[in-house]
Scaffold this motif. Sequence first.
Motif, short mmCIF file in Angstrom:
data_model
loop_
_atom_site.label_atom_id
_atom_site.label_comp_id
_atom_site.label_asym_id
_atom_site.label_seq_id
_atom_site.Cartn_x
_atom_site.Cartn_y
_atom_site.Cartn_z
N SER A 66 70.08 -7.50 25.85
CA SER A 66 71.39 -6.85 25.87
C SER A 66 71.14 -5.39 25.53
O SER A 66 70.78 -5.05 24.40
N VAL A 67 71.32 -4.54 26.52
CA VAL A 67 70.81 -3.17 26.44
C VAL A 67 71.93 -2.17 26.71
O VAL A 67 72.69 -2.33 27.68
N THR A 68 72.02 -1.16 25.88
CA THR A 68 72.94 -0.05 26.17
C THR A 68 72.13 1.13 26.71
O THR A 68 71.04 1.41 26.24
N VAL A 69 72.70 1.77 27.72
CA VAL A 69 72.00 2.83 28.44
C VAL A 69 72.92 4.05 28.49
O VAL A 69 74.10 3.92 28.80
N GLY A 70 72.36 5.23 28.20
CA GLY A 70 73.19 6.41 28.18
C GLY A 70 73.71 6.84 29.55
O GLY A 70 74.87 7.18 29.71
N GLY A 71 72.85 6.81 30.54
CA GLY A 71 73.20 7.33 31.85
C GLY A 71 74.06 6.37 32.66
O GLY A 71 74.19 5.19 32.33
N PRO A 72 74.63 6.89 33.75
CA PRO A 72 75.46 6.04 34.63
C PRO A 72 74.60 5.08 35.45
O PRO A 72 73.42 5.32 35.68
N ALA A 73 75.23 4.00 35.90
CA ALA A 73 74.51 2.95 36.62
C ALA A 73 73.82 3.48 37.87
O ALA A 73 72.72 3.02 38.21
N SER A 74 74.42 4.47 38.53
CA SER A 74 73.82 4.93 39.80
C SER A 74 72.42 5.52 39.58
O SER A 74 71.57 5.42 40.46
N HIS A 75 72.19 6.11 38.40
CA HIS A 75 70.87 6.69 38.14
C HIS A 75 69.80 5.62 37.99
O HIS A 75 68.61 5.93 38.03
N TYR A 76 70.23 4.38 37.78
CA TYR A 76 69.31 3.25 37.58
C TYR A 76 69.39 2.26 38.74
O TYR A 76 68.97 1.13 38.61
N ALA A 77 69.96 2.69 39.84
CA ALA A 77 70.09 1.81 41.01
C ALA A 77 68.79 1.82 41.81
O ALA A 77 67.81 2.48 41.44
N ALA A 78 68.79 1.10 42.92
CA ALA A 78 67.56 0.92 43.70
C ALA A 78 66.91 2.26 44.04
O ALA A 78 65.69 2.39 44.01
N ARG A 79 67.75 3.27 44.38
CA ARG A 79 67.21 4.57 44.74
C ARG A 79 67.52 5.63 43.70
O ARG A 79 67.35 6.84 43.94
N GLY A 80 67.96 5.20 42.51
CA GLY A 80 68.32 6.14 41.47
C GLY A 80 67.11 6.83 40.85
O GLY A 80 66.00 6.28 40.82
N ILE A 81 67.32 8.02 40.32
CA ILE A 81 66.21 8.87 39.89
C ILE A 81 65.39 8.29 38.75
O ILE A 81 64.20 8.57 38.60
N ASN A 82 66.03 7.46 37.90
CA ASN A 82 65.29 6.89 36.78
C ASN A 82 64.41 5.72 37.18
O ASN A 82 63.57 5.28 36.39
N GLY A 83 64.60 5.22 38.39
CA GLY A 83 63.99 3.95 38.78
C GLY A 83 64.97 2.83 38.50
O GLY A 83 65.88 2.95 37.66
N PRO A 84 64.82 1.72 39.22
CA PRO A 84 65.75 0.60 39.05
C PRO A 84 65.66 -0.01 37.64
O PRO A 84 64.57 -0.16 37.10
N ILE A 85 66.80 -0.35 37.08
CA ILE A 85 66.79 -0.89 35.72
C ILE A 85 65.93 -2.16 35.64
O ILE A 85 65.24 -2.38 34.63
N ASP A 86 65.92 -2.97 36.69
CA ASP A 86 65.09 -4.18 36.64
C ASP A 86 63.60 -3.83 36.54
O ASP A 86 62.84 -4.55 35.89
#
Lengths: 259, 259
Positions: free
Chosen positions: B149-169
């Motif tokens: 159970s994880v809280t993340v500062g950035g918006p979901a789109s940044h962690y999506a398949a093509r998001g800059i942070n890389g996919p959250i999975d």
Amino acid sequence: MKTLIVHAHPEPKSLNGSLKDLAVSTLEEAGHQVRVSDLYAMNWKAVLDAADYGTAASDPLKVAADSGRAFEAGTLTPDVLAEQEKLLWADTVIFQFPLWWYTMPAILKGWVDRVFSYRFAYGVGEHSETKYGERFGEGTLAGRRALLSVTVGGPASHYAARGINGPIDDLLFPIQHGILYYPGIEVLPPFVVHGADRLTPEDHPAVAEAWRHRLRTLETTAPIPYRPQNLGDYDLPSLHLKPHLEPIGTTGFSLHVRT
Amino acid sequence: MKTLIVHAHPEPKSLNGSLKDLAVSTLEEAGHQVRVSDLYAMNWKAVLDAADYGTAASDPLKVAADSGRAFEAGTLTPDVLAEQEKLLWADTVIFQFPLWWYTMPAILKGWVDRVFSYRFAYGVGEHSETKYGERFGEGTLAGRRALLSVTVGGPASHYAARGINGPIDDLLFPIQHGILYYPGIEVLPPFVVHGADRLTPEDHPAVAEAWRHRLRTLETTAPIPYRPQNLGDYDLPSLHLKPHLEPIGTTGFSLHVRT
């Protein structure tokens, strides 16, 4: 070069300790300046808490906001201020650590958690619908280069493209891209020693020579070509990689390396 | 269920603290047993060192061998023994933490570094040319399930398949696969709260309801289908995924999830 070595291993006589010592001597012999943050020897405080922010700590504690306020007031703790000063002094940063459970030891993660404060390493630059900060290629630490020197217990095949642990480049991506490139540091390809627990004394000269070679060629080694956030590769505000740069449906960390 | 919640946030009144409290009350109301390791409240020692192994510590320190010897002799420190006992007691483990620099806070990494000792969480089973241990689906903690159970500062789109942070999975793979599945724990899809720093009080009921729903359906949630090491998907001794299972040239963490 002005090199900071951040070292994280509890045993000075370990392989990690030897690689750190070899880095110091090799770089100094080549005329470079070297400073070392030996986190275990420094008894580095690994756990971020309200005490880190003194009177800037709010109640309830807000890690980002409070660390930023303490940074701007110059009231972060002396141990954190000293590390920030070293990072600003350095043009090259080497991280020497064993891969424990597929990432850095807790003491080194705690160095990141505490030293990479808001307004210093993140929360830098304008954040709006048209710009999401100066990060990933820009930021406080731009102009610097970093190198991970990592010892790994398992054999290289387990960390290969199809290896069970996942590729070593992907395992290191959250560190190399997420921690180092984020505040602007360019990242050189890592130096990885595999099978570290199975090395025999006969293996040591080859490892030492490979490490010396990397150290002597640091200045001419090209960094991993991560994509800068703010030079056109990403859509805003989604920060998705633009469709024409990689085929739609492609995913994974490697999208964020220019090909 | 017998649920252990491992909680890692310095502020009890934080979103993380609230999610932990809600997990306790929701699970207890449903008749489940709950124990909590609140690492900050416990003043958890984050840094692994020779003191962890007492008389089993060799000179020079050998982390794997020494921790295994201390484990087998029952002489690990009481704080570590208590956590190992809780893990053996539990059938379900929830980790509640904020994503700091794309991974867990140092205090939680230090819980892993110290509690997941050799012979307990790794170094289990035969290691030879024909078998590389009982891990990735087998091991001391097999039969248990975990949930991040994880809280993340950035918006979901940044962690999506093509998001800059890389996919959250992919960002969570080194934890979910490398730390949890390694000693045998099945891992449920994570509960991720994005934009945690921007949540308003109006957002809280929806987050709470989503979390309660996940908690109430834990027993019927299917785990991520990671590939077991020892059931035929990997070549030995390379532990490369077999060629027929995914196209040659495919790489990345997703190879290790059955499709």
